[in-house]
Design an enzyme around this catalytic site. Sequence first.
Site, PDB file in Angstrom:
ATOM      1  CD  GLU A 127      -8.854   0.738   7.644  1.00  0.00           C
ATOM      2  OE1 GLU A 127      -8.750  -0.193   8.466  1.00  0.00           O
ATOM      3  OE2 GLU A 127      -8.213   1.799   7.751  1.00  0.00           O
ATOM      4  CG  HIS A 151      -5.916  -2.483   8.826  1.00  0.00           C
ATOM      5  ND1 HIS A 151      -5.984  -1.135   9.119  1.00  0.00           N
ATOM      6  CD2 HIS A 151      -4.615  -2.806   9.013  1.00  0.00           C
ATOM      7  CE1 HIS A 151      -4.787  -0.690   9.442  1.00  0.00           C
ATOM      8  NE2 HIS A 151      -3.943  -1.674   9.386  1.00  0.00           N
ATOM      9  CG  ASP A 211      -0.340  -0.566   2.470  1.00  0.00           C
ATOM     10  OD1 ASP A 211       0.890  -0.535   2.596  1.00  0.00           O
ATOM     11  OD2 ASP A 211      -1.095  -1.032   3.340  1.00  0.00           O
ATOM     12  CG  ASN A 258      -8.888  -1.738  11.962  1.00  0.00           C
ATOM     13  OD1 ASN A 258      -7.933  -2.402  11.564  1.00  0.00           O
ATOM     14  ND2 ASN A 258      -9.341  -0.673  11.331  1.00  0.00           N
TER      15      ASN A 258
END
Length: 244
Positions: free
Chosen positions: A143, A138, A67, A136
Amino acid sequence: MNVCIYPNAELAAAAAAILIAGQVIDKPRSVLGLATGSTPLPIYRELIAMARRGALDLRQVTTYNLDEYMGLGPDHPCSYRRFMWENLFSQVDIPAGNIHIPDGLARDPAEECRRYDAAIAAAGQLDLQLLGIGANGHIGFNEPAERFTTHSYCVALSAQTLRDNRRFFEEGAPMPTHALTMGIGSIMQAKRIVLVATGAGKAQAVRGMIEGPVDPMLPASILQMHRHATVLLDAAAASALTVR
Ligand code: F6R
């Protein structure tokens, strides 16, 4: 999913470096998927050390990073291209032409994502994808969402990720709200996945990933469906697992 628990983060990182090195020794022209963030830092240090003492030859390797922040160019101190240069690429001899990171300055992000997936496919897909995990759940910047994503795409970062990654940016400096990321489908096409999680802050996400249902609200849980996924944990990241 093969889960290994180590007493501390250093040993988990050393195990990851050994798996990556083994992949490259088996196949010198390996295509590696790489990650940024805090977790891979000791892994990259170990790979650099192996390369320096002649135990690892990275000259034929090709890399694709997961990313990049939208709007950050290669010279921006917080861009992932800069991160990778400082923490790995400047210290090993992977040819510059073999290094690939999504272009955060692309005028047409959708086209850049198509180009990126096509380039990975043309390289024969990733032999090994290194992953961290967000608090979280990810992976990459995929997400929690209603559905698993497929291809690479431009994502709006969640409030939690913006909070978690604030630490990499100077106080008061603007932070990108979007990123280009490999999609879950792109990641799942990797022939082998090595996910590393360290620290108590990851314990709940790790538990959901390993013991919970496969659920796009915890994107890493999809790795339960991968045929060759290895999860390397330190004791703190493993501390919420009910079966050990
Ligand atoms: C990084 C990435 C993210 C990180 C995750 C964990 O390229 O794609 O998924 O792996 O946010 O980050 P750290 O390691 O900083 O806790």
